[in-house]
Design a protein around this motif. Sequence first.
Motif, short mmCIF file in Angstrom:
data_model
loop_
_atom_site.label_atom_id
_atom_site.label_comp_id
_atom_site.label_asym_id
_atom_site.label_seq_id
_atom_site.Cartn_x
_atom_site.Cartn_y
_atom_site.Cartn_z
N GLN A 279 0.81 -1.26 0.08
CA GLN A 279 0.09 0.05 -0.05
C GLN A 279 0.83 1.21 0.10
O GLN A 279 1.53 1.44 0.84
CB GLN A 279 -0.95 -0.07 1.03
CG GLN A 279 -1.85 -1.13 1.32
CD GLN A 279 -2.90 -1.02 0.06
OE1 GLN A 279 -3.45 -0.05 -0.29
NE2 GLN A 279 -3.26 -2.23 -0.15
N LEU A 280 0.78 2.07 -1.09
CA LEU A 280 1.69 3.04 -1.12
C LEU A 280 1.45 4.09 0.07
O LEU A 280 2.34 4.71 0.28
CB LEU A 280 1.64 4.02 -2.60
CG LEU A 280 2.62 4.65 -3.02
CD1 LEU A 280 3.93 3.44 -3.23
CD2 LEU A 280 2.39 5.15 -4.54
N SER A 281 0.26 3.99 0.39
CA SER A 281 0.13 5.23 1.69
C SER A 281 0.51 4.85 2.81
O SER A 281 0.71 5.47 3.76
CB SER A 281 -1.76 5.08 1.97
OG SER A 281 -2.01 3.86 2.14
N ILE B 22 3.83 12.40 -5.66
CA ILE B 22 4.18 11.37 -4.82
C ILE B 22 3.81 11.67 -3.29
O ILE B 22 3.21 10.87 -2.58
CB ILE B 22 5.64 10.83 -4.89
CG1 ILE B 22 5.61 10.40 -6.39
CG2 ILE B 22 6.18 9.87 -3.91
CD1 ILE B 22 7.14 9.86 -6.81
N ASP C 205 1.42 13.11 -2.10
CA ASP C 205 0.03 12.89 -1.93
C ASP C 205 -0.55 11.53 -1.70
O ASP C 205 -1.52 11.25 -1.16
CB ASP C 205 -0.81 13.49 -3.14
CG ASP C 205 -0.87 15.14 -3.09
OD1 ASP C 205 -0.62 15.82 -2.02
OD2 ASP C 205 -1.23 15.83 -4.15
N ARG C 206 0.47 10.61 -2.14
CA ARG C 206 0.24 9.15 -1.87
C ARG C 206 1.18 8.33 -0.91
O ARG C 206 0.74 7.21 -0.89
CB ARG C 206 0.24 8.50 -3.22
CG ARG C 206 -0.67 9.38 -4.37
CD ARG C 206 -0.13 8.75 -5.81
NE ARG C 206 -1.14 9.20 -6.87
CZ ARG C 206 -1.20 10.27 -7.39
NH1 ARG C 206 -0.53 11.39 -7.13
NH2 ARG C 206 -2.28 10.36 -8.65
N GLU D 264 4.27 1.39 -8.94
CA GLU D 264 3.42 2.34 -8.68
C GLU D 264 4.23 3.81 -8.82
O GLU D 264 3.67 4.87 -9.53
CB GLU D 264 2.96 2.44 -7.38
CG GLU D 264 1.97 1.40 -7.15
CD GLU D 264 0.63 1.75 -7.76
OE1 GLU D 264 -0.05 2.66 -7.32
OE2 GLU D 264 0.14 0.98 -8.83
N ILE E 299 3.28 6.86 -11.52
CA ILE E 299 3.00 8.32 -11.12
C ILE E 299 4.07 9.10 -11.87
O ILE E 299 3.84 10.31 -12.22
CB ILE E 299 3.30 8.32 -9.50
CG1 ILE E 299 2.20 7.59 -8.79
CG2 ILE E 299 3.11 10.03 -9.10
CD1 ILE E 299 2.26 7.44 -7.35
#
Length: 261
Positions: A149-151, A177, A179-180, A254, A258
């Motif tokens: 999960q990038l978050s 990036i 923001d994520r 990911e 982006i």
Amino acid sequence: MLYSATINVMVKAARRAGRSLKRDLGEIEHLQVSLKGPANFVSLADKRAEEILYQDLAKARPGYGFIGEEGGQREGTDKSHTWIVDPLDGTTNFLHGIPQFAISIGLAREGTVIAGVIYNPANDELYIAERGKGAFLNDQRLRVAGRRQLSECVVACGLPHIGRGDHEEFRREMTAIQDRVAGLRRFGAASLDLAFVAAGRLDGYWERDLQSWDIAAGMLMVREAGGTVSDIATPGDPLVTGHVVCGNEYVHGELVRILRK
């Protein structure tokens, strides 16, 4: 751990150059208070470390070519092997007495990096990788982080210096990036950023406009720890393009998605 003769040669050279840098680091605090500043001193420290590395590596492997940040390319009689060396990655950190810098040594055979050593003498962390044999930190095997999960991920980046690189492009990438992800970091030494990805300390990393000596050893480190490394925008080799992005397979994918928008 039992390492190959080649790795042992690289480690011995890195440790000897590291002792020189560590002594010089101790002088930085004294030089900070002078009006002239420590910049000239650091340049000498850099060159001194590279010469130690060149002497040790050339003695152990006569004929190998040598590419160094300070001295440029030195041709060898053995055209199939080349040392790719940064004697002091993280010069600005070193200049300010920040203990985030490293010696980076890669060995390329026919253009493919087959061995790498990254050594931070400030904390005695020694990263080792050999093609097909894995990556290690002080004899402990390394594996990239498994987050998907990038978050939840912490990602490192590079910042273009004054007068170098595309600052607007970086700001666009950073915003996209930031923001994520859970957090962005900028540590100031590309070789250690790559080593941190290999060790699972960082989930991913990207930077543009690097040199081969910044990333040769670190790219191998990430791959041998199960990670993925590529150019940011093309199928090209980061050693040639100077643009690198890495992480586990998911994070790498990911970040590429982006950054290529």
